[in-house]
Scaffold this active site. Sequence first.
Site, PDB file in Angstrom:
ATOM      1  N   GLY A   6       0.827  -1.204   0.000  1.00 13.77           N
ATOM      2  CA  GLY A   6       0.000   0.000   0.000  1.00 13.77           C
ATOM      3  C   GLY A   6       0.866   1.262   0.000  1.00 13.77           C
ATOM      4  CG  ASP A  47      -7.822 -12.216   2.911  1.00 18.15           C
ATOM      5  OD1 ASP A  47      -7.991 -11.499   3.916  1.00 18.15           O
ATOM      6  OD2 ASP A  47      -8.676 -12.368   2.023  1.00 18.15           O
ATOM      7  CE1 TYR A 137      -9.130   4.212   7.424  1.00 16.61           C
ATOM      8  CE2 TYR A 137      -9.339   6.532   7.970  1.00 16.61           C
ATOM      9  CZ  TYR A 137      -8.549   5.437   7.730  1.00 16.61           C
ATOM     10  OH  TYR A 137      -7.186   5.556   7.786  1.00 16.61           O
ATOM     11  CE  LYS A 141      -7.365   3.072  10.340  1.00 12.60           C
ATOM     12  NZ  LYS A 141      -6.329   2.025  10.248  1.00 12.60           N
TER      13      LYS A 141
END
Length: 312
Positions: A6, A47, A137, A141
Amino acid sequence: MTGSYGQIGTELIEALRAKYGGENIIATGRKKPPEILREDGPYYRLDVLDVDHLHNMLVDYDIDIILHNASVLSAVGEKNPQLAYRTNVEGSYNVLEAARILKLDQVMIPSSIAAFGPSTPKENTPNDVIMRPTSAYGVTKVFIELWGEYYTQRYDVDFRSLRYPGIISSEALPGGGTTDYAVEIFYEALKNKKYTSFLAKDAMLPMMYMPDCIKSTIDLIEADKKSLDHQSFNVTAMSFTPEDIAAEIKKHIPDFEISYEPDFRQKIAESWPRSIDDSTAREEWGWSPDYDLEAMTKDMLEKLSKRLGIKY
Ligand code: SER
């Protein structure tokens, strides 16, 4: 490291391998890794939702520390909250459970400025403050921070987390966040000398350049546990608006032009802090950033123009 291919993982893996030796850092992700990561050390497809595979890898490779970077970002999470839940909540649960069961030395999972919400003070947001995020999101978190901290007090798992601001990088592109504009703008400035921002011109957000992101991550991993009173830390390096960064780019590319077409990401940005107080990180493990807006812009343009072969 999970999520090694990423935006953050790509450059963090390289830095970790340079520091600790390529064979000691195992890169994992769900995609085929970029060429550079295939040369420096081991990589495997993993995964994080596959619990057996995760546990087998941790045992077979005698892993001490997990950096769990695999995550769905804010804009993708808002389009697909169920995906954000599975990847971010179930994925982090699996990693923390593995750390508990296999008694690993440390688990580092990133948090974000997205863990704050509209009821949090927006200027100089303190480390310890109300956290009621309104994005899917952000909710994931907050779960990560609280579940990680719970595992520390209940099971003595050494969990650590950084609330990263928007990260600006020249190597890998971010994937589906609200702060992505601050990376895209450099590509468009070099390629087309113009950019249409999906955030409004006065949408101020906390940001950090990749070298500081890497430095903060390695410093927190290496920090002496005894000196830490917290486990989740605000970190920042600068705050700017789309208008500010456009003006800074204009100093190098005078005919660069920006226009504004705010979309659904503007609402996400409006729910986040505009600036961050990171004094807790500074006090407990000596955090201090190297790049401000001016230094970051100069370095980004130099690196990208070299990589893309575009002069300015
Ligand atoms: N950069 C991230 C995002 O925009 C924030 O953590 O989603």
